[in-house]
Design an enzyme around this catalytic site. Structure first.
Site, PDB file in Angstrom:
ATOM      1  N   LYS A  49       0.816  -1.206   0.000  1.00 62.99           N
ATOM      2  CA  LYS A  49       0.000   0.000   0.000  1.00 62.99           C
ATOM      3  C   LYS A  49       0.855   1.265   0.000  1.00 62.99           C
ATOM      4  CE  LYS A  49      -3.521  -2.683  -0.088  1.00 62.99           C
ATOM      5  NZ  LYS A  49      -2.975  -3.969   0.328  1.00 62.99           N
ATOM      6  N   TYR A 262     -12.111 -14.788   2.859  1.00 62.10           N
ATOM      7  CA  TYR A 262     -11.127 -13.722   3.108  1.00 62.10           C
ATOM      8  C   TYR A 262     -10.665 -13.740   4.563  1.00 62.10           C
ATOM      9  CZ  TYR A 262      -9.058  -9.213   3.994  1.00 62.10           C
ATOM     10  OH  TYR A 262      -8.183  -8.243   4.390  1.00 62.10           O
ATOM     11  N   TYR A 288      -2.721 -12.760   2.522  1.00 65.06           N
ATOM     12  CA  TYR A 288      -2.437 -12.436   1.116  1.00 65.06           C
ATOM     13  C   TYR A 288      -1.253 -13.238   0.561  1.00 65.06           C
ATOM     14  CZ  TYR A 288      -5.357  -8.324   2.050  1.00 65.06           C
ATOM     15  OH  TYR A 288      -6.388  -7.488   2.383  1.00 65.06           O
TER      16      TYR A 288
HETATM   17  C1  LIG Z   1      -3.758  -5.196   0.126  1.00 54.20           C
HETATM   18  C2  LIG Z   1      -2.816  -6.321   0.037  1.00 54.20           C
HETATM   19  C3  LIG Z   1      -2.722  -7.106  -1.127  1.00 54.20           C
HETATM   20  C4  LIG Z   1      -3.645  -6.956  -2.287  1.00 54.20           C
HETATM   21  O1  LIG Z   1      -3.377  -5.824  -3.073  1.00 54.20           O
HETATM   22  P1  LIG Z   1      -4.598  -5.116  -3.815  1.00 54.20           P
HETATM   23  O2  LIG Z   1      -3.979  -3.965  -4.491  1.00 54.20           O
HETATM   24  O3  LIG Z   1      -5.562  -4.762  -2.744  1.00 54.20           O
HETATM   25  O4  LIG Z   1      -5.184  -6.102  -4.757  1.00 54.20           O
HETATM   26  C5  LIG Z   1      -1.780  -8.108  -1.170  1.00 54.20           C
HETATM   27  N1  LIG Z   1      -0.980  -8.350  -0.126  1.00 54.20           N
HETATM   28  C6  LIG Z   1      -1.030  -7.622   1.011  1.00 54.20           C
HETATM   29  C7  LIG Z   1      -0.133  -7.997   2.122  1.00 54.20           C
HETATM   30  C8  LIG Z   1      -1.949  -6.597   1.133  1.00 54.20           C
HETATM   31  O5  LIG Z   1      -2.003  -5.900   2.277  1.00 54.20           O
END
Ligand SMILES: *Cc1c(COP(=O)(O)O)cnc(C)c1O
Length: 330
Positions: A49, A262, A288
Protein backbone atom coordinates in the site's frame (compact mmCIF):
# COMPACT_ATOMS: atom_id res chain seq x y z
CA UNK A 1 -0.68 12.69 -18.57
CA UNK A 2 2.77 11.31 -17.83
CA UNK A 3 3.14 9.40 -14.59
CA UNK A 4 5.94 11.76 -13.55
CA UNK A 5 3.49 14.70 -13.59
CA UNK A 6 1.36 13.40 -10.70
CA UNK A 7 2.24 14.91 -7.31
CA UNK A 8 3.95 12.40 -5.04
CA UNK A 9 4.79 12.36 -1.36
CA UNK A 10 7.88 10.20 -0.78
CA UNK A 11 7.18 7.34 1.64
CA UNK A 12 8.74 4.15 0.25
CA UNK A 13 12.27 2.80 0.30
CA UNK A 14 12.79 2.16 -3.40
CA UNK A 15 13.78 0.23 -5.39
CA UNK A 16 12.81 -2.86 -3.39
CA UNK A 17 15.20 -5.78 -3.97
CA UNK A 18 14.59 -8.55 -6.49
CA UNK A 19 16.13 -11.72 -5.06
CA UNK A 20 16.47 -15.39 -6.03
CA UNK A 21 14.97 -17.95 -3.62
CA UNK A 22 17.48 -20.77 -4.21
CA UNK A 23 16.32 -23.21 -1.54
CA UNK A 24 12.63 -22.94 -2.32
CA UNK A 25 13.37 -23.30 -6.04
CA UNK A 26 15.41 -26.46 -5.38
CA UNK A 27 12.85 -27.92 -2.96
CA UNK A 28 10.07 -27.62 -5.53
CA UNK A 29 12.26 -28.84 -8.41
CA UNK A 30 10.65 -26.43 -10.85
CA UNK A 31 11.50 -22.93 -12.09
CA UNK A 32 13.86 -20.45 -10.53
CA UNK A 33 11.71 -18.42 -8.16
CA UNK A 34 12.56 -14.78 -7.60
CA UNK A 35 10.90 -12.54 -5.03
CA UNK A 36 10.28 -8.82 -5.44
CA UNK A 37 10.54 -7.55 -1.88
CA UNK A 38 7.66 -5.10 -1.69
CA UNK A 39 7.28 -6.20 1.92
CA UNK A 40 10.37 -4.00 2.38
CA UNK A 41 8.88 -0.66 1.32
CA UNK A 42 9.89 0.59 4.73
CA UNK A 43 6.86 2.37 6.17
CA UNK A 44 5.68 1.00 9.56
CA UNK A 45 6.63 -2.57 8.59
CA UNK A 46 6.10 -2.07 4.86
CA UNK A 47 3.88 -3.59 2.22
CA UNK A 48 2.29 -2.83 -1.12
CA UNK A 49 0.00 0.00 0.00
CA UNK A 50 2.97 2.31 0.53
CA UNK A 51 3.62 2.75 -3.20
CA UNK A 52 -0.05 3.66 -3.74
CA UNK A 53 0.01 6.07 -0.82
CA UNK A 54 2.85 8.09 -2.34
CA UNK A 55 0.35 9.22 -4.99
CA UNK A 56 -2.73 9.31 -2.76
CA UNK A 57 -1.08 11.42 -0.05
CA UNK A 58 0.57 13.53 -2.78
CA UNK A 59 -2.88 14.48 -4.05
CA UNK A 60 -4.27 15.03 -0.55
CA UNK A 61 -1.47 17.48 0.22
CA UNK A 62 -2.04 19.25 -3.07
CA UNK A 63 -5.70 19.65 -2.05
CA UNK A 64 -4.59 21.00 1.34
CA UNK A 65 -6.29 18.21 3.21
CA UNK A 66 -5.85 18.20 6.98
CA UNK A 67 -7.31 14.73 7.60
CA UNK A 68 -7.07 11.35 5.87
CA UNK A 69 -10.03 8.98 6.13
CA UNK A 70 -9.84 5.35 5.04
CA UNK A 71 -11.47 1.96 5.56
CA UNK A 72 -10.51 -1.72 5.83
CA UNK A 73 -10.91 -5.02 7.61
CA UNK A 74 -9.89 -5.20 11.28
CA UNK A 75 -6.42 -6.50 10.32
CA UNK A 76 -6.05 -4.25 7.27
CA UNK A 77 -2.46 -3.68 6.18
CA UNK A 78 -3.71 -0.79 4.07
CA UNK A 79 -5.14 0.97 7.12
CA UNK A 80 -1.89 0.50 9.05
CA UNK A 81 0.21 1.96 6.21
CA UNK A 82 -2.26 4.80 5.66
CA UNK A 83 -2.11 5.80 9.33
CA UNK A 84 1.69 5.81 9.11
CA UNK A 85 1.64 7.84 5.89
CA UNK A 86 -0.71 10.40 7.42
CA UNK A 87 1.59 10.70 10.44
CA UNK A 88 4.60 11.29 8.19
CA UNK A 89 2.68 13.89 6.20
CA UNK A 90 1.53 15.65 9.39
CA UNK A 91 -2.15 14.90 8.77
CA UNK A 92 -4.83 13.66 11.13
CA UNK A 93 -6.21 10.21 10.36
CA UNK A 94 -9.58 8.57 11.01
CA UNK A 95 -10.23 4.98 10.02
CA UNK A 96 -13.26 2.73 9.84
CA UNK A 97 -12.54 -0.94 10.57
CA UNK A 98 -15.12 -3.49 9.41
CA UNK A 99 -15.56 -6.36 11.89
CA UNK A 100 -16.08 -8.89 9.10
CA UNK A 101 -13.71 -11.68 10.13
CA UNK A 102 -14.56 -13.40 13.40
CA UNK A 103 -11.53 -14.92 15.09
CA UNK A 104 -10.16 -14.34 18.59
CA UNK A 105 -8.67 -11.73 20.93
CA UNK A 106 -5.39 -11.65 19.00
CA UNK A 107 -7.31 -10.83 15.84
CA UNK A 108 -9.14 -7.96 17.54
CA UNK A 109 -6.17 -6.34 19.28
CA UNK A 110 -2.80 -7.70 18.10
CA UNK A 111 -0.94 -7.37 14.79
CA UNK A 112 -2.01 -4.40 12.69
CA UNK A 113 -4.49 -3.17 15.31
CA UNK A 114 -1.70 -2.85 17.86
CA UNK A 115 0.29 -0.74 15.38
CA UNK A 116 -2.78 1.32 14.39
CA UNK A 117 -3.27 2.24 18.03
CA UNK A 118 0.42 3.00 18.58
CA UNK A 119 0.35 5.47 15.72
CA UNK A 120 -2.57 7.25 17.25
CA UNK A 121 -5.30 7.29 14.63
CA UNK A 122 -8.95 7.71 15.56
CA UNK A 123 -10.44 4.25 15.08
CA UNK A 124 -14.12 3.67 14.36
CA UNK A 125 -15.57 0.20 13.94
CA UNK A 126 -18.63 -1.09 12.08
CA UNK A 127 -20.54 -4.30 11.42
CA UNK A 128 -20.04 -6.09 8.07
CA UNK A 129 -21.08 -3.63 5.36
CA UNK A 130 -22.30 -4.06 1.79
CA UNK A 131 -20.39 -0.93 0.77
CA UNK A 132 -17.52 0.02 3.03
CA UNK A 133 -16.33 2.81 0.72
CA UNK A 134 -19.75 4.47 0.99
CA UNK A 135 -19.55 4.29 4.80
CA UNK A 136 -16.01 5.72 4.80
CA UNK A 137 -17.06 8.53 2.49
CA UNK A 138 -19.96 9.27 4.88
CA UNK A 139 -17.48 9.56 7.76
CA UNK A 140 -15.40 11.98 5.68
CA UNK A 141 -18.52 14.03 4.91
CA UNK A 142 -19.32 14.24 8.63
CA UNK A 143 -15.81 15.52 9.36
CA UNK A 144 -16.17 18.08 6.58
CA UNK A 145 -19.39 19.35 8.13
CA UNK A 146 -17.48 19.91 11.36
CA UNK A 147 -14.99 22.08 9.49
CA UNK A 148 -12.21 19.65 8.56
CA UNK A 149 -10.83 19.24 5.04
CA UNK A 150 -10.68 15.46 4.71
CA UNK A 151 -9.47 13.29 1.84
CA UNK A 152 -11.10 9.89 1.59
CA UNK A 153 -8.85 7.05 0.42
CA UNK A 154 -10.86 4.01 -0.75
CA UNK A 155 -10.44 0.39 0.35
CA UNK A 156 -6.89 -0.82 -0.33
CA UNK A 157 -5.96 2.54 -1.85
CA UNK A 158 -7.23 1.05 -5.09
CA UNK A 159 -8.29 4.05 -7.12
CA UNK A 160 -6.64 4.65 -10.51
CA UNK A 161 -4.37 7.17 -8.76
CA UNK A 162 -3.30 4.56 -6.20
CA UNK A 163 -2.70 2.00 -8.94
CA UNK A 164 -0.02 4.31 -10.37
CA UNK A 165 2.21 3.03 -7.57
CA UNK A 166 2.18 -0.36 -9.27
CA UNK A 167 2.59 1.05 -12.76
CA UNK A 168 5.81 2.40 -11.33
CA UNK A 169 6.63 -0.94 -9.68
CA UNK A 170 6.33 -2.64 -13.08
CA UNK A 171 8.87 -0.19 -14.53
CA UNK A 172 11.19 -0.83 -11.57
CA UNK A 173 10.85 -4.61 -11.93
CA UNK A 174 11.55 -4.51 -15.69
CA UNK A 175 14.72 -2.49 -15.07
CA UNK A 176 15.87 -5.05 -12.50
CA UNK A 177 15.20 -8.01 -14.79
CA UNK A 178 17.32 -6.35 -17.47
CA UNK A 179 20.16 -5.75 -14.99
CA UNK A 180 19.97 -9.36 -13.75
CA UNK A 181 19.46 -10.68 -17.27
CA UNK A 182 16.25 -12.50 -16.36
CA UNK A 183 13.51 -13.22 -18.85
CA UNK A 184 10.35 -13.66 -16.76
CA UNK A 185 7.99 -16.56 -17.58
CA UNK A 186 5.33 -15.32 -15.18
CA UNK A 187 4.59 -12.99 -12.29
CA UNK A 188 2.52 -14.10 -9.29
CA UNK A 189 0.82 -11.69 -6.90
CA UNK A 190 -2.04 -11.69 -4.39
CA UNK A 191 -5.06 -9.71 -5.57
CA UNK A 192 -7.73 -8.19 -3.34
CA UNK A 193 -8.82 -4.60 -3.98
CA UNK A 194 -7.22 -4.94 -7.45
CA UNK A 195 -4.90 -1.92 -7.55
CA UNK A 196 -1.70 -3.91 -7.45
CA UNK A 197 -2.53 -6.25 -10.32
CA UNK A 198 -4.15 -3.49 -12.42
CA UNK A 199 -1.14 -1.22 -11.99
CA UNK A 200 1.31 -3.99 -12.86
CA UNK A 201 -0.67 -4.84 -16.01
CA UNK A 202 -0.74 -1.23 -17.19
CA UNK A 203 2.96 -0.71 -16.43
CA UNK A 204 4.06 -3.86 -18.25
CA UNK A 205 1.85 -3.11 -21.25
CA UNK A 206 3.13 0.48 -21.41
CA UNK A 207 6.63 -1.01 -21.79
CA UNK A 208 5.45 -3.52 -24.41
CA UNK A 209 6.06 -6.43 -22.04
CA UNK A 210 3.52 -9.28 -22.09
CA UNK A 211 4.69 -11.41 -19.15
CA UNK A 212 1.55 -13.10 -17.73
CA UNK A 213 0.54 -11.72 -14.33
CA UNK A 214 -1.27 -14.36 -12.27
CA UNK A 215 -3.43 -12.75 -9.62
CA UNK A 216 -4.23 -15.14 -6.80
CA UNK A 217 -7.56 -13.91 -5.46
CA UNK A 218 -7.90 -13.59 -1.68
CA UNK A 219 -11.58 -12.76 -1.37
CA UNK A 220 -13.72 -13.87 -4.33
CA UNK A 221 -13.92 -16.30 -7.26
CA UNK A 222 -11.44 -15.76 -10.09
CA UNK A 223 -13.94 -14.69 -12.77
CA UNK A 224 -15.46 -12.02 -10.52
CA UNK A 225 -12.02 -10.79 -9.50
CA UNK A 226 -10.85 -10.62 -13.14
CA UNK A 227 -13.84 -8.45 -14.05
CA UNK A 228 -12.98 -6.00 -11.27
CA UNK A 229 -9.27 -5.98 -12.15
CA UNK A 230 -10.10 -5.30 -15.81
CA UNK A 231 -12.35 -2.39 -14.84
CA UNK A 232 -9.65 -0.75 -12.69
CA UNK A 233 -7.08 -1.47 -15.42
CA UNK A 234 -9.19 0.48 -17.94
CA UNK A 235 -9.66 3.38 -15.49
CA UNK A 236 -5.93 3.46 -14.75
CA UNK A 237 -5.15 3.55 -18.48
CA UNK A 238 -7.61 6.43 -18.82
CA UNK A 239 -5.94 8.39 -16.01
CA UNK A 240 -2.66 8.11 -17.94
CA UNK A 241 -4.46 8.99 -21.19
CA UNK A 242 -3.46 5.68 -22.71
CA UNK A 243 -5.84 3.88 -25.06
CA UNK A 244 -6.71 0.36 -23.95
CA UNK A 245 -3.26 -1.25 -23.98
CA UNK A 246 -3.88 -4.29 -21.75
CA UNK A 247 -5.58 -7.05 -23.78
CA UNK A 248 -8.80 -8.15 -22.06
CA UNK A 249 -7.75 -11.81 -22.10
CA UNK A 250 -4.54 -11.05 -20.21
CA UNK A 251 -6.30 -10.39 -16.90
CA UNK A 252 -5.67 -13.69 -15.11
CA UNK A 253 -7.20 -14.30 -11.67
CA UNK A 254 -7.33 -17.61 -9.87
CA UNK A 255 -9.86 -18.07 -7.08
CA UNK A 256 -8.70 -21.56 -6.11
CA UNK A 257 -6.63 -20.67 -3.06
CA UNK A 258 -8.52 -18.31 -0.76
CA UNK A 259 -11.01 -20.72 0.79
CA UNK A 260 -12.79 -20.85 3.14
CA UNK A 261 -12.92 -17.06 2.83
CA UNK A 262 -11.13 -13.72 3.11
CA UNK A 263 -8.82 -13.69 6.10
CA UNK A 264 -9.65 -17.32 6.94
CA UNK A 265 -6.65 -19.64 7.12
CA UNK A 266 -6.28 -22.82 5.06
CA UNK A 267 -3.72 -25.65 5.17
CA UNK A 268 -1.94 -24.73 1.94
CA UNK A 269 -1.37 -21.19 3.25
CA UNK A 270 0.09 -22.51 6.49
CA UNK A 271 2.40 -24.85 4.54
CA UNK A 272 3.54 -22.02 2.24
CA UNK A 273 4.25 -19.68 5.16
CA UNK A 274 6.22 -22.41 6.97
CA UNK A 275 8.17 -23.46 3.87
CA UNK A 276 9.34 -19.95 3.01
CA UNK A 277 10.22 -19.20 6.63
CA UNK A 278 12.25 -22.39 7.09
CA UNK A 279 13.99 -22.52 3.71
CA UNK A 280 14.58 -18.84 3.04
CA UNK A 281 14.00 -16.86 6.24
CA UNK A 282 11.27 -15.18 4.21
CA UNK A 283 8.20 -14.24 6.23
CA UNK A 284 4.88 -14.28 4.38
CA UNK A 285 1.47 -13.32 5.77
CA UNK A 286 -1.66 -15.40 6.40
CA UNK A 287 -4.17 -13.34 4.39
CA UNK A 288 -2.44 -12.44 1.12
CA UNK A 289 1.14 -13.48 0.35
CA UNK A 290 0.77 -16.87 2.08
CA UNK A 291 -2.22 -17.77 -0.09
CA UNK A 292 -0.58 -16.36 -3.24
CA UNK A 293 2.54 -18.44 -2.55
CA UNK A 294 0.35 -21.49 -1.95
CA UNK A 295 -1.04 -20.90 -5.45
CA UNK A 296 2.42 -20.65 -6.99
CA UNK A 297 3.62 -23.79 -5.16
CA UNK A 298 0.57 -25.71 -6.37
CA UNK A 299 1.12 -24.66 -10.01
CA UNK A 300 4.79 -25.68 -9.80
CA UNK A 301 3.90 -29.07 -8.30
CA UNK A 302 1.44 -29.56 -11.14
CA UNK A 303 4.22 -29.03 -13.68
CA UNK A 304 3.24 -25.59 -14.96
CA UNK A 305 6.91 -24.51 -15.28
CA UNK A 306 10.21 -26.11 -16.24
CA UNK A 307 13.65 -25.66 -14.67
CA UNK A 308 14.46 -23.15 -17.40
CA UNK A 309 11.58 -20.88 -16.41
CA UNK A 310 11.98 -17.88 -14.15
CA UNK A 311 9.00 -16.83 -12.07
CA UNK A 312 8.73 -13.63 -10.05
CA UNK A 313 6.64 -13.60 -6.86
CA UNK A 314 5.68 -10.13 -5.70
CA UNK A 315 5.82 -10.14 -1.91
CA UNK A 316 3.18 -7.59 -1.00
CA UNK A 317 3.89 -7.61 2.76
CA UNK A 318 1.36 -8.18 5.52
CA UNK A 319 3.66 -9.75 8.12
CA UNK A 320 2.33 -7.31 10.69
CA UNK A 321 -0.85 -9.42 10.74
CA UNK A 322 0.99 -12.59 11.82
CA UNK A 323 0.61 -11.89 15.54
CA UNK A 324 -3.14 -11.69 15.00
CA UNK A 325 -3.05 -15.26 13.66
CA UNK A 326 -0.79 -16.69 16.38
CA UNK A 327 -3.09 -19.63 17.14
CA UNK A 328 -2.99 -20.77 13.48
CA UNK A 329 0.78 -21.37 13.65
CA UNK A 330 0.98 -22.85 17.15
C1 LIG B 1 -3.76 -5.20 0.13
C2 LIG B 1 -2.82 -6.32 0.04
C3 LIG B 1 -2.72 -7.11 -1.13
C4 LIG B 1 -3.65 -6.96 -2.29
O1 LIG B 1 -3.38 -5.82 -3.07
P1 LIG B 1 -4.60 -5.12 -3.82
O2 LIG B 1 -3.98 -3.97 -4.49
O3 LIG B 1 -5.56 -4.76 -2.74
O4 LIG B 1 -5.18 -6.10 -4.76
C5 LIG B 1 -1.78 -8.11 -1.17
N1 LIG B 1 -0.98 -8.35 -0.13
C6 LIG B 1 -1.03 -7.62 1.01
C7 LIG B 1 -0.13 -8.00 2.12
C8 LIG B 1 -1.95 -6.60 1.13
O5 LIG B 1 -2.00 -5.90 2.28
Amino acid sequence: MDIADFPKFPLAHLPTPLELLPHLSRELGGPEIFVKRDDCTGLASGGNKTRKLEYLIGEALENQADTIVTVGATQSNHVRQTIAAAAKAGLACEVLLEQAVTRDDDYEANGNVLLDRLMGATIHTCEPSDDLNRDGQALANELAQKGANPTFIPLGGSSPLGALGYVECAFELLTQTILLNIEMSAIFVATGSQGTQAGLLVGLAAEGNSTPVHGIAVSRPGDQQAELVLDLTRRTEALLELGPIVPEGSVLCDGGYYGPGYGQPNDAMVEAVRLCARLEGLILDPVYSGKAMAGLIDKIRNGAYTKQDKVVFIHTGGQAALGAYRSVFD
